[in-house]
Design an enzyme around this catalytic site. Sequence first.
Site, short mmCIF file in Angstrom:
data_model
loop_
_atom_site.label_atom_id
_atom_site.label_comp_id
_atom_site.label_asym_id
_atom_site.label_seq_id
_atom_site.Cartn_x
_atom_site.Cartn_y
_atom_site.Cartn_z
N LYS A 135 0.87 -1.16 0.06
CA LYS A 135 -0.37 -0.42 0.04
C LYS A 135 0.66 1.40 0.06
CE LYS A 135 -4.20 -1.94 2.23
NZ LYS A 135 -5.50 -1.96 3.02
N GLY A 162 -15.63 -4.65 10.25
CA GLY A 162 -15.44 -4.52 9.50
C GLY A 162 -15.69 -4.91 7.85
N PRO A 219 -5.33 -7.16 13.83
CA PRO A 219 -5.08 -8.56 13.22
C PRO A 219 -5.46 -9.44 14.07
CG PRO A 219 -2.77 -8.78 12.58
CD PRO A 219 -3.25 -7.38 14.01
N VAL A 244 -3.84 -0.40 8.16
CA VAL A 244 -5.33 0.11 7.78
C VAL A 244 -5.19 1.17 9.41
CG1 VAL A 244 -6.07 -1.67 9.78
CG2 VAL A 244 -7.87 -0.94 7.46
N GLY A 284 -8.62 -11.15 16.47
CA GLY A 284 -9.72 -11.25 16.35
C GLY A 284 -9.98 -12.06 15.40
#
Length: 284
Positions: free
Chosen positions: A68, A243, A195, A132, A197
Amino acid sequence: MQYIGLIGQSISASRSPSLHNMLGELKQLPVNYELQELDSSAVEAFTERLSLIREKGFIGTNVTFPFKQIAVDSADEVDESVKKVGATNTLLLKDAKVCAFNTDYTGFIRGYRTRLADQPAGKVLMIGAGGVGRAVAFGLFEVGASELFISDLNVAGAEALAQSLNDAGYKATVISADEMADVAKNVDGLVNCTPVGHYKTPGNPLAASAFGAQKWAFDAVYTPLDTEFLKAASAAGLTIVSGFDLFFYQALDAFEIFTGVQVDDVTPVWNQFREKYDVVSDLI
């Protein structure tokens, strides 16, 4: 046929092809969304694949981990969202140019407002300051955040994000993991951009006892949809932004950028995608 891609690593399970191809069918556009999975994280691997799909006539590509930030350097033009966040997840390939956008940023804003309308985000605790997390952090101030507390195991990453936010005129502070529970009790919103979960990394990044005094919560994880973080938030009576909200709206924004076609009938699209691809949740 209009070809769209997704460049990244470990993307074989992505639902992006399903959603974009379904949008194409609904809008009667011949869209074919193809995964461009790479084994290498090298800059050269990304630029070579981008060149290849441009040669093949792709109209655009999404970009995910770990490219990204790398992808920004390949752009001829960058949208304001990219200038803010410093990363891109959407490249429009048009008129011999590469134009970069960040629909993680716009998608979060759209998802938040769908759930919470004009309610200001207020004071927020955000756990996770990665890719993110950067997009969500800047998006939070667009939906009325007054102050952001950031915690990440990568302290240098958290400090860099806080510095970027403060330089932009916002108010951000880095806190330690030991401070999270106390800070959580004095904020309006809770955000998980780690991350933790996910199916592969189960758990909750915040103690269940810390939920309850807030108004809303967001979890960037959407596999599963009902994460331990969101279950704890729901049990405490908080309004949920999931999400899946981020996934859905960032995809809609990207589809509109790629095709130039607006998706105004969002609710039928949401319902049809959830039904067709068995997107089941007790919380959303």
